[in-house]
Design a protein around this motif. Structure first.
Motif: not given
Length: 467
Positions: A29-32, A59-67
């Motif tokens: 995908i693409t994003a700003d 777009v935000l990616i997180e390896r587990d869950r946010c937080g």
């Protein structure tokens, strides 16, 4: 690393405010803007960018869950940088130091107001902070800071009468107390999950269970993941203690060290009886401090930093397990709060703290690539300062020329730790010496030479503001 273990705050938050199911990234995908890391820094940056320009595709990616990292397992003490004014002044000059102190105090109220405006029930209680002395060696540790702040009409701290300090701390073991109203406490994981909810509501695309495998520093840069990729005009790296694992150039910029915590079962009557029926953040004045606070349902959380040091700034498995320091923490709890000694513990845990050389976070462009920015190194005080981190990273993403991008915080790491194995061996020697000194201080048996040597270490570690 991702395990089945959930520290108490995060497990509590998942039960009380369940987030949507994990949605991993699938495809290219693409994003700003692509933000890597779903803790406070990444989430504040995403929200601030979107609020400044609602048309941005983020777009935000997180390896587990946010937080699930440090943001969901810290002590929840909402503190400022005012106690470190002398170090700020030495690093950045008086004008900038005063600006950063004021910004860190503003962050406390900004976080409270943001939670109110967006219905985030993170148990934010701006009830202040109390720095205490638990033995005679700690007396007067804030005097120099308070005098310097007084000279600039920027001092929010005041020394309390001893009886009042002991009541606020909930302990007759305290020999002194200085109080500032510009602080408090939060349920840290509820804050993180609340920020993630707001980010989604603003239209930010969040992909959890999605680890960055590789960053390609092309133009535009590309974040490669297991089942897809994100190509974005700007990339923000908000990995904190996990940065050295991905980027070896930072292996000596931080030391990865645990902070260990326990929390009791609910005991509201017992807490009220000793005066701990408020949301202030409290700590003593050791080099590796004890810190404690209560919860709205009447629990006491107590923690202590500086226990497990990671070789090579690597992420250790024990950072994601119950604490190995429960006996030490129970002994401290019984010493400070004898009436709570028999209250059962609900849980213990620990987490990795990204300790920088200066004790402050740092921000910049990765290897001079203007489209890839980063920030980390909060050194155990990130709940409030991560709001500042969001401001700095937003300004860097927008290529702005303002007080944040001109700040000394935005010029990358200042100083490096020794290479391995010297760093790890040194950390063991110093930690053990500090523990011996602390024990002797409690017995008032500290020899002058050890006190002098440990004072030098404290100054080198950025703790000189508190003695």
């Amino acid at each position: 690393m991702t395990t089945d273990f959930r520290p108490w705050w995060f497990a509590d938050a998942l039960r009380r405010a369940p987030p949507p199911p994990v949605t991993p990234l699938q495809g290219d995908i693409t994003a700003d803007v692509c933000i890597v890391g779903g803790g406070y820094t990444g989430l504040w940056t995403a929200i601030m960018l979107k609020q400044a320009n609602p048309q941005l595709d983020i777009v935000l990616i997180e390896r587990d869950r946010c937080g699930s990292g440090a943001s969901g397992r810290n002590g929840g003490c909402l503190l400022t940088w005012s106690a470190k004014f002398l170090t700020l002044r030495r690093l950045f000059g008086e004008t900038e130091a005063l600006r950063l102190v004021k910004a860190s105090e503003d962050a406390v109220y900004a976080i409270r107001d943001f939670c109110r405006a967006h219905a985030i029930d993170a148990e934010v209680r701006v009830d202040g902070a109390l720095y205490t002395a638990t033995n005679r060696s700690q007396l007067g540790s804030m005097a120099g800071v308070m005098a310097a702040l007084d000279g600039n009409r920027a001092n929010s701290w005041r020394t309390l009468p001893l009886a009042e300090a002991q009541k606020l701390a909930g302990s007759a073991a305290m020999l002194e107390g200085v109080y500032s109203p510009a602080a408090g406490s939060v349920q840290p994981a509820l804050l993180a999950l609340g920020l993630a909810r707001v980010a989604r509501e603003l239209g930010i695309r969040i992909y959890e269970g999605t680890a960055m495998q590789k960053l390609v520093p092309s133009t535009p840069p590309r974040v490669q993941c297991a089942a897809g990729s994100v190509t974005a005009r700007k990339v923000v790296l908000a990995l904190n203690a996990w940065m050295p694992e991905q980027f070896g150039q930072f292996s000596r910029s931080i030391a990865v060290v645990s902070s260990d915590m326990v929390i009791t079962e609910p005991c509201p009557a017992e807490l009220a009886a000793i005066g701990l029926n408020h949301g202030a953040a409290l700590c003593d004045s050791r080099i590796f401090v004890h810190y404690w606070r209560t919860t709205e349902d009447g629990r006491l959380m107590l923690g202590k930093g500086g226990n497990t040091f990671a070789f090579g700034a690597r992420m250790l498995r024990q950072f994601d397990e119950p604490s190995q320091q429960v006996a030490m923490l129970q002994a401290s709890l019984a010493r400070f709060f004898p009436s709570l000694a028999t209250v059962p513990l609900a849980a213990s845990w620990n987490g990795a703290s990204d300790r920088s050389v200066t004790g402050f976070p740092f921000f910049g462009q990765l290897d001079g690539h203007r489209d890839i920015v980063y920030g980390f190194g909060y050194s155990g005080n990130g709940v409030g300062p991560s709001w500042i981190g969001g401001q700095i990273l937003k300004s860097l993403v927008f290529d702005e020329d303002n007080a944040w991008t001109r700040s000394g915080l935005a010029t990358g790491p200042r100083g490096h730790f020794p290479p391995e194995p010297v760093r790890w061996l040194g950390s063991q020697l110093v930690r053990n010496a500090i523990r011996r000194k602390e024990a002797m201080e409690d017995r008032e048996e500290v020899p002058w030479w050890l006190d002098r040597q440990l004072a030098k270490f404290a100054q080198a570690a950025g703790k000189a503001d508190k003695g």
